[in-house]
Design a protein around this motif. Structure first.
Motif, PDB file in Angstrom:
ATOM      1  N   ALA A  43       0.877  -1.178   0.000  1.00 20.17           N
ATOM      2  CA  ALA A  43       0.000   0.000   0.000  1.00 20.17           C
ATOM      3  C   ALA A  43       0.909   1.221   0.000  1.00 20.17           C
ATOM      4  O   ALA A  43       2.128   1.102   0.125  1.00 20.17           O
ATOM      5  CB  ALA A  43      -0.926   0.005   1.218  1.00 20.17           C
ATOM      6  N   ILE A  44       0.302   2.393  -0.145  1.00 20.76           N
ATOM      7  CA  ILE A  44       1.058   3.652  -0.193  1.00 20.76           C
ATOM      8  C   ILE A  44       0.401   4.650   0.756  1.00 20.76           C
ATOM      9  O   ILE A  44      -0.828   4.764   0.792  1.00 20.76           O
ATOM     10  CB  ILE A  44       1.014   4.249  -1.621  1.00 20.76           C
ATOM     11  N   VAL A  45       1.220   5.379   1.518  1.00 20.42           N
ATOM     12  CA  VAL A  45       0.715   6.553   2.238  1.00 20.42           C
ATOM     13  C   VAL A  45       1.060   7.776   1.392  1.00 20.42           C
ATOM     14  O   VAL A  45       2.233   8.088   1.185  1.00 20.42           O
ATOM     15  CB  VAL A  45       1.342   6.706   3.645  1.00 20.42           C
ATOM     16  N   ALA A  46       0.031   8.439   0.857  1.00 27.46           N
ATOM     17  CA  ALA A  46       0.230   9.668   0.081  1.00 27.46           C
ATOM     18  C   ALA A  46       0.083  10.840   1.041  1.00 27.46           C
ATOM     19  O   ALA A  46      -1.014  11.133   1.518  1.00 27.46           O
ATOM     20  CB  ALA A  46      -0.797   9.756  -1.043  1.00 27.46           C
ATOM     21  N   GLU A  47       1.201  11.479   1.347  1.00 24.13           N
ATOM     22  CA  GLU A  47       1.214  12.516   2.400  1.00 24.13           C
ATOM     23  C   GLU A  47       1.336  13.914   1.806  1.00 24.13           C
ATOM     24  O   GLU A  47       2.341  14.250   1.176  1.00 24.13           O
ATOM     25  CB  GLU A  47       2.375  12.265   3.362  1.00 24.13           C
ATOM     26  N   GLY A  48       0.313  14.719   2.021  1.00 22.62           N
ATOM     27  CA  GLY A  48       0.318  16.101   1.560  1.00 22.62           C
ATOM     28  C   GLY A  48       1.092  17.007   2.500  1.00 22.62           C
ATOM     29  O   GLY A  48       1.404  16.640   3.641  1.00 22.62           O
ATOM     30  N   ASN A  49       1.375  18.221   2.032  1.00 25.48           N
ATOM     31  CA  ASN A  49       2.235  19.109   2.818  1.00 25.48           C
ATOM     32  C   ASN A  49       1.511  19.821   3.961  1.00 25.48           C
ATOM     33  O   ASN A  49       2.098  20.655   4.639  1.00 25.48           O
ATOM     34  CB  ASN A  49       2.951  20.114   1.914  1.00 25.48           C
ATOM     35  N   GLU A  50       0.246  19.473   4.197  1.00 29.72           N
ATOM     36  CA  GLU A  50      -0.441  20.003   5.377  1.00 29.72           C
ATOM     37  C   GLU A  50       0.057  19.347   6.666  1.00 29.72           C
ATOM     38  O   GLU A  50      -0.207  19.807   7.765  1.00 29.72           O
ATOM     39  CB  GLU A  50      -1.960  19.762   5.279  1.00 29.72           C
ATOM     40  N   SER A  51       0.768  18.232   6.518  1.00 30.54           N
ATOM     41  CA  SER A  51       1.192  17.453   7.684  1.00 30.54           C
ATOM     42  C   SER A  51       2.303  18.161   8.456  1.00 30.54           C
ATOM     43  O   SER A  51       2.949  19.076   7.940  1.00 30.54           O
ATOM     44  CB  SER A  51       1.671  16.070   7.248  1.00 30.54           C
ATOM     45  N   GLY A  52       2.523  17.711   9.684  1.00 32.46           N
ATOM     46  CA  GLY A  52       3.615  18.250  10.489  1.00 32.46           C
ATOM     47  C   GLY A  52       4.916  17.546  10.159  1.00 32.46           C
ATOM     48  O   GLY A  52       4.931  16.469   9.569  1.00 32.46           O
ATOM     49  N   GLY A  53       6.046  18.152  10.536  1.00 30.06           N
ATOM     50  CA  GLY A  53       7.347  17.540  10.288  1.00 30.06           C
ATOM     51  C   GLY A  53       7.820  17.755   8.863  1.00 30.06           C
ATOM     52  O   GLY A  53       7.468  18.736   8.214  1.00 30.06           O
ATOM     53  N   MET A  75       6.569  20.356  16.234  1.00 29.28           N
ATOM     54  CA  MET A  75       6.056  19.841  14.966  1.00 29.28           C
ATOM     55  C   MET A  75       4.574  19.538  15.083  1.00 29.28           C
ATOM     56  O   MET A  75       4.131  18.880  16.023  1.00 29.28           O
ATOM     57  CB  MET A  75       6.817  18.582  14.557  1.00 29.28           C
ATOM     58  N   ALA A  76       3.803  20.040  14.136  1.00 31.24           N
ATOM     59  CA  ALA A  76       2.354  19.810  14.099  1.00 31.24           C
ATOM     60  C   ALA A  76       1.862  20.194  12.718  1.00 31.24           C
ATOM     61  O   ALA A  76       2.437  21.058  12.054  1.00 31.24           O
ATOM     62  CB  ALA A  76       1.641  20.650  15.165  1.00 31.24           C
ATOM     63  N   GLY A  77       0.791  19.552  12.281  1.00 30.29           N
ATOM     64  CA  GLY A  77       0.222  19.845  10.980  1.00 30.29           C
ATOM     65  C   GLY A  77      -0.717  21.040  11.023  1.00 30.29           C
ATOM     66  O   GLY A  77      -1.051  21.561  12.096  1.00 30.29           O
TER      67      GLY A  77
END
Length: 307
Positions: A133-143, A276-278
């Motif tokens: 599977a894939i986690v597609a992570e947008g730039n709204e996330s923290g870190g 760090m936080a989104g």
């Protein structure tokens, strides 16, 4: 709510907890797994034996599925990759790099491999190498973040691969889960909301900073050197931004942030530490147990999706 993700991971709900450095330790991972999601132990920069100890402690708290997040930039990544096999972990997520060299070892051990990606190209490459599977992570996330938003990245990744997609970045309630599903995801990864859970070992100052955050309180530093990081604004981010504008080298900027995440998480220094936080922090307004959070999110999502 059954999806290919719940079937793949053997969990009740399609919710994965982010593998956040210094935050995702055995108490939090076990609590999320016990509540029906998938708890992750964050490998971060920890040596293999430290991760082994965390895995064993988590297994004392829950018999439900657990995972480990491997931070590929860590000098201990090779050791952590082996420890995961030795300790019988069934799910691995990876971040900050390309995990291809571990695929053969992990797949031979029957481990489900789920890379975190910030682009369609990397998602397709990971599928070719055998990712489950894939986690597609947008730039709204923290870190550490990429350039694409969750809204744009998730549907493009979902269209590009045939394996299930997990959406991450800016998801903190049932509306976010429902939106992610409408974009083509079959699961979500939640980070910032779990930071303020009652089981989280994060210092109360850090939790309160998230709970009191407004929508405009997050800031991205490090773009000038290609290593953007999202955290909540404070004295440290202002100092970093000033030095960045002055054209300081990557090494000088890294020295400024050395140990600052641990300082915030463990010591509660939310002025000079890295919080760090989104961007979703502005939506989070209370501390709850992981069980309460998951049940509340799933109830809201189920209503919206008519399930």
């Amino acid at each position: 709510m059954k999806t290919r993700i719940t079937e793949l991971l053997g969990v009740e709900y399609p919710i994965i907890q982010g593998g956040m450095a210094w935050v995702a330790e055995h108490h939090l991972a076990a609590a999320v797994s016990e509540a029906g999601g998938l708890g992750l132990i964050g490998g971060a920069n920890a040596p293999g034996e430290v991760v082994r100890e965390e895995i064993r402690k988590a297994k004392e708290l829950t018999k439900k599925p657990l995972g480990v997040n491997v931070m590929l930039l860590s000098p201990h990544a090779d050791d952590v990759a082996k420890v995961i096999v030795e300790e019988g972990i069934r799910v691995v997520t990876t971040g900050a790099g390309n995990p291809e060299k571990y695929f053969e070892m992990w797949k031979a051990a029957g481990i489900k491999v789920i890379p975190v990606v910030a682009s369609v190209a990397l998602a397709k490459r990971m599928e070719r190498y055998g990712a489950d599977a894939i986690v597609a992570e947008g730039n709204e996330s923290g870190g550490h973040i990429g350039e694409q938003t969750t809204m744009t990245l998730v549907p493009q990744v979902a269209d590009a691969v045939s394996i299930p997609v997990i959406a991450a970045g800016g998801i903190g309630d049932g509306r976010g889960i429902a939106a992610a599903f409408m974009l083509g995801a079959e699961g979500v990864q939640v980070g910032t909301r779990f930071v303020v859970s009652k089981e989280s070992i994060v210092h109360d100052n850090y939790k309160q900073r998230i709970i009191k955050a407004k929508d405009i309180d997050s800031s991205v530093t490090g773009r000038s050197h290609g290593h953007p990081v999202r955290s909540l604004r404070n004295q440290m981010t202002r100092e970093y931004a000033k030095l960045e504008q002055e054209g300081k080298s990557f090494e000088e900027l890294e020295y400024l942030t050395l140990g600052t995440l641990r300082k915030a998480v463990q010591e509660g220094d939310v002025i000079n530490g890295t919080v760090m936080a989104g961007q979703i922090a502005g939506l989070i307004d209370k501390e709850q147990t992981c069980k309460e959070m998951i049940e509340e999110m799933m109830e809201q999502a189920s209503k919206l999706l008519g399930r």
